[in-house]
Design a protein around this motif. Structure first.
Motif, PDB file in Angstrom:
ATOM      1  N   MET A  59       0.847  -1.193   0.000  1.00 56.42           N
ATOM      2  CA  MET A  59       0.000   0.000   0.000  1.00 56.42           C
ATOM      3  C   MET A  59       0.881   1.242   0.000  1.00 56.42           C
ATOM      4  N   PRO A  60       0.556   2.265  -0.803  1.00 63.58           N
ATOM      5  CA  PRO A  60       1.377   3.483  -0.844  1.00 63.58           C
ATOM      6  C   PRO A  60       1.400   4.202   0.498  1.00 63.58           C
ATOM      7  N   ASP A  61       2.429   5.016   0.690  1.00 66.04           N
ATOM      8  CA  ASP A  61       2.535   5.809   1.914  1.00 66.04           C
ATOM      9  C   ASP A  61       1.430   6.865   1.966  1.00 66.04           C
ATOM     10  N   THR A  62       0.978   7.144   3.186  1.00 67.77           N
ATOM     11  CA  THR A  62       0.004   8.205   3.392  1.00 67.77           C
ATOM     12  C   THR A  62       0.715   9.553   3.359  1.00 67.77           C
ATOM     13  N   GLN A  63       0.142  10.504   2.640  1.00 68.27           N
ATOM     14  CA  GLN A  63       0.708  11.839   2.495  1.00 68.27           C
ATOM     15  C   GLN A  63      -0.280  12.895   2.977  1.00 68.27           C
ATOM     16  N   GLY A  64       0.244  13.947   3.607  1.00 70.36           N
ATOM     17  CA  GLY A  64      -0.524  15.166   3.725  1.00 70.36           C
ATOM     18  C   GLY A  64      -0.479  15.872   2.385  1.00 70.36           C
ATOM     19  N   MET A  65      -1.577  16.481   1.972  1.00 70.14           N
ATOM     20  CA  MET A  65      -1.625  17.130   0.661  1.00 70.14           C
ATOM     21  C   MET A  65      -2.400  18.436   0.736  1.00 70.14           C
ATOM     22  N   ALA A  66      -1.919  19.409  -0.006  1.00 66.64           N
ATOM     23  CA  ALA A  66      -2.603  20.697  -0.105  1.00 66.64           C
ATOM     24  C   ALA A  66      -2.675  21.104  -1.566  1.00 66.64           C
ATOM     25  N   ALA A  67      -3.760  21.762  -1.932  1.00 69.98           N
ATOM     26  CA  ALA A  67      -3.909  22.296  -3.282  1.00 69.98           C
ATOM     27  C   ALA A  67      -4.426  23.720  -3.190  1.00 69.98           C
ATOM     28  N   PHE A  68      -4.039  24.536  -4.159  1.00 70.96           N
ATOM     29  CA  PHE A  68      -4.354  25.966  -4.140  1.00 70.96           C
ATOM     30  C   PHE A  68      -4.785  26.406  -5.533  1.00 70.96           C
ATOM     31  N   ASP A  69      -5.736  27.318  -5.593  1.00 66.61           N
ATOM     32  CA  ASP A  69      -6.022  28.016  -6.835  1.00 66.61           C
ATOM     33  C   ASP A  69      -6.605  29.384  -6.524  1.00 66.61           C
ATOM     34  N   ALA A  70      -6.878  30.157  -7.566  1.00 62.21           N
ATOM     35  CA  ALA A  70      -7.325  31.541  -7.393  1.00 62.21           C
ATOM     36  C   ALA A  70      -8.677  31.739  -8.058  1.00 62.21           C
ATOM     37  N   LYS A  71      -9.525  32.513  -7.415  1.00 68.19           N
ATOM     38  CA  LYS A  71     -10.833  32.874  -7.979  1.00 68.19           C
ATOM     39  C   LYS A  71     -10.647  33.690  -9.251  1.00 68.19           C
ATOM     40  N   HIS A 104      -5.913  17.566   2.548  1.00 71.03           N
ATOM     41  CA  HIS A 104      -6.376  16.177   2.606  1.00 71.03           C
ATOM     42  C   HIS A 104      -5.246  15.288   3.107  1.00 71.03           C
ATOM     43  N   LEU A 105      -5.590  14.061   3.395  1.00 60.52           N
ATOM     44  CA  LEU A 105      -4.663  13.085   3.955  1.00 60.52           C
ATOM     45  C   LEU A 105      -5.053  11.722   3.409  1.00 60.52           C
ATOM     46  N   GLY A 106      -4.092  11.014   2.797  1.00 60.52           N
ATOM     47  CA  GLY A 106      -4.425   9.705   2.267  1.00 60.52           C
ATOM     48  C   GLY A 106      -3.272   9.074   1.522  1.00 60.52           C
ATOM     49  N   PRO A 107      -3.414   7.797   1.133  1.00 57.31           N
ATOM     50  CA  PRO A 107      -2.345   7.086   0.426  1.00 57.31           C
ATOM     51  C   PRO A 107      -2.304   7.468  -1.047  1.00 57.31           C
ATOM     52  N   VAL A 108      -1.126   7.787  -1.542  1.00 64.90           N
ATOM     53  CA  VAL A 108      -0.928   8.068  -2.961  1.00 64.90           C
ATOM     54  C   VAL A 108       0.402   7.461  -3.400  1.00 64.90           C
ATOM     55  N   THR A 109       0.501   7.147  -4.665  1.00 65.40           N
ATOM     56  CA  THR A 109       1.739   6.632  -5.239  1.00 65.40           C
ATOM     57  C   THR A 109       2.561   7.798  -5.772  1.00 65.40           C
ATOM     58  N   ILE A 110       3.791   7.910  -5.312  1.00 66.03           N
ATOM     59  CA  ILE A 110       4.694   8.978  -5.748  1.00 66.03           C
ATOM     60  C   ILE A 110       5.649   8.393  -6.781  1.00 66.03           C
ATOM     61  N   ASP A 111       5.651   8.969  -7.985  1.00 68.98           N
ATOM     62  CA  ASP A 111       6.604   8.511  -9.003  1.00 68.98           C
ATOM     63  C   ASP A 111       6.801   9.616 -10.027  1.00 68.98           C
ATOM     64  N   GLY A 112       7.711   9.348 -10.970  1.00 70.85           N
ATOM     65  CA  GLY A 112       7.991  10.305 -12.028  1.00 70.85           C
ATOM     66  C   GLY A 112       9.157  11.215 -11.686  1.00 70.85           C
ATOM     67  N   ASN A 113       9.576  11.996 -12.656  1.00 74.13           N
ATOM     68  CA  ASN A 113      10.674  12.953 -12.490  1.00 74.13           C
ATOM     69  C   ASN A 113      10.363  14.208 -13.299  1.00 74.13           C
ATOM     70  N   PRO A 114       9.958  15.295 -12.631  1.00 79.83           N
ATOM     71  CA  PRO A 114       9.826  15.455 -11.177  1.00 79.83           C
ATOM     72  C   PRO A 114       8.687  14.607 -10.626  1.00 79.83           C
ATOM     73  N   PRO A 115       8.756  14.288  -9.338  1.00 80.07           N
ATOM     74  CA  PRO A 115       7.759  13.386  -8.772  1.00 80.07           C
ATOM     75  C   PRO A 115       6.362  13.998  -8.742  1.00 80.07           C
ATOM     76  N   ASP A 116       5.380  13.157  -8.995  1.00 79.48           N
ATOM     77  CA  ASP A 116       3.977  13.546  -8.884  1.00 79.48           C
ATOM     78  C   ASP A 116       3.267  12.445  -8.108  1.00 79.48           C
ATOM     79  N   ALA A 117       2.010  12.657  -7.790  1.00 77.70           N
ATOM     80  CA  ALA A 117       1.243  11.713  -6.975  1.00 77.70           C
ATOM     81  C   ALA A 117       0.001  11.280  -7.716  1.00 77.70           C
ATOM     82  N   ASN A 118      -0.340  10.002  -7.558  1.00 78.90           N
ATOM     83  CA  ASN A 118      -1.538   9.462  -8.187  1.00 78.90           C
ATOM     84  C   ASN A 118      -2.294   8.599  -7.191  1.00 78.90           C
ATOM     85  N   GLY A 119      -3.615   8.623  -7.297  1.00 76.60           N
ATOM     86  CA  GLY A 119      -4.443   7.816  -6.418  1.00 76.60           C
ATOM     87  C   GLY A 119      -5.742   8.528  -6.104  1.00 76.60           C
ATOM     88  N   THR A 120      -6.654   7.807  -5.500  1.00 74.52           N
ATOM     89  CA  THR A 120      -7.965   8.364  -5.171  1.00 74.52           C
ATOM     90  C   THR A 120      -7.850   9.574  -4.253  1.00 74.52           C
TER      91      THR A 120
END
Length: 246
Positions: free
Chosen positions: A1-13, A103-119
């Motif tokens: 199972m992938p590691d659990t990550q804290g995650m934040a996302a931002f955008d502008a109105k 949010h907080l949950g398991p995601v797969t980290i891969d790629g270069n530069p690294p990105d995250a994938n998962g529900t």
């Protein structure tokens, strides 16, 4: 199972309404406000230990160790709110009003530069695009409310209800997060507005060293001296000083 990550996302109105020429500059501004607010909050470690950073066109997403979630809520969010407010005070013709999801949950980290994938990563962005979050920013006073945030139910339960944050659970408002065009997405979430237009619960005062295991050194403030005339010193966080000597 992938590691659990804290995650934040931002955008502008209103980002999509900007001319194409100005959109890259707006994206850079959001990234700069986010990075500088982490540094000002004494959370350089969060930036150093990011598991991924992904531009989003109108913003960005990032992952970090879950142990930093209390500090992100208690110290980073209020400082990002202050940074946006100070910027908007200087640039009233082109204000930036931010949305943030956490949010907080398991995601797969891969790629270069690294990105995250998962529900969990998908849910992070659904929360950012959710109707209640957009509505509370649309209906707020632009002179008062510069940032609105939404916490996933897991973050709310694990961090706030669990007692790891200074922010009391009652400072958040329960909503059903839905996204237009995504009928399958419906989750309980919690709105947190650091500077509410209606005078409701506000953020803890930023400043000083945070309590708990995330205690970090803080960056010194700017200072200015003048022999004669007028000098103005400050930063994007609202620490403005005006010195006048005849």
């Amino acid at each position: 199972m992938p590691d659990t990550q804290g995650m934040a996302a931002f955008d502008a109105k209103g980002f999509s309404e900007l001319p194409s020429l100005t959109q890259p500059g707006a994206s850079r501004l959001i990234a700069e406000l986010v990075d500088e607010s982490f540094v000002e909050a004494g959370l350089q470690q969060v930036l150093d230990e990011r598991s991924f950073t992904a531009p989003r066109g109108d913003g960005l997403a990032m992952g970090f160790p879950p142990k930093y979630l209390p500090a992100v809520i208690d110290w980073f969010i209020p400082l990002l709110d202050r940074a946006a407010a100070a910027y908007n005070a200087c640039y009233r013709d082109a204000p930036v009003r931010l949305r943030m999801s956490l949010h907080l949950g398991p995601v797969t980290i891969d790629g270069n530069p690294p990105d995250a994938n998962g529900t969990a990563r998908n849910d992070l962005h659904r929360l950012l695009d959710s109707e209640p979050l957009k509505r509370v920013l649309d209906e707020s006073d632009p002179e008062v409310t510069h940032l609105v945030s939404v916490l996933s139910d897991r973050v709310y339960q694990d961090v706030l209800v669990g007692g790891y944050s200074k922010l009391r659970p009652g400072a958040c408002t329960r909503v059903e997060a839905t996204v237009s065009g995504k009928a399958a997405f419906r989750q309980t979430a919690w709105l947190y507005v650091p500077s509410p237009s209606d005078g409701g619960a506000a953020a803890p005062a930023a400043g000083g060293a945070p309590d708990g295991p995330w205690r970090f050194p803080r960056r010194p403030r700017l200072s200015q001296s003048v022999g004669n005339g007028t000098a103005v010193a400050g930063d994007v966080y609202g620490g403005l000083t005006i010195v006048h000597r005849p």
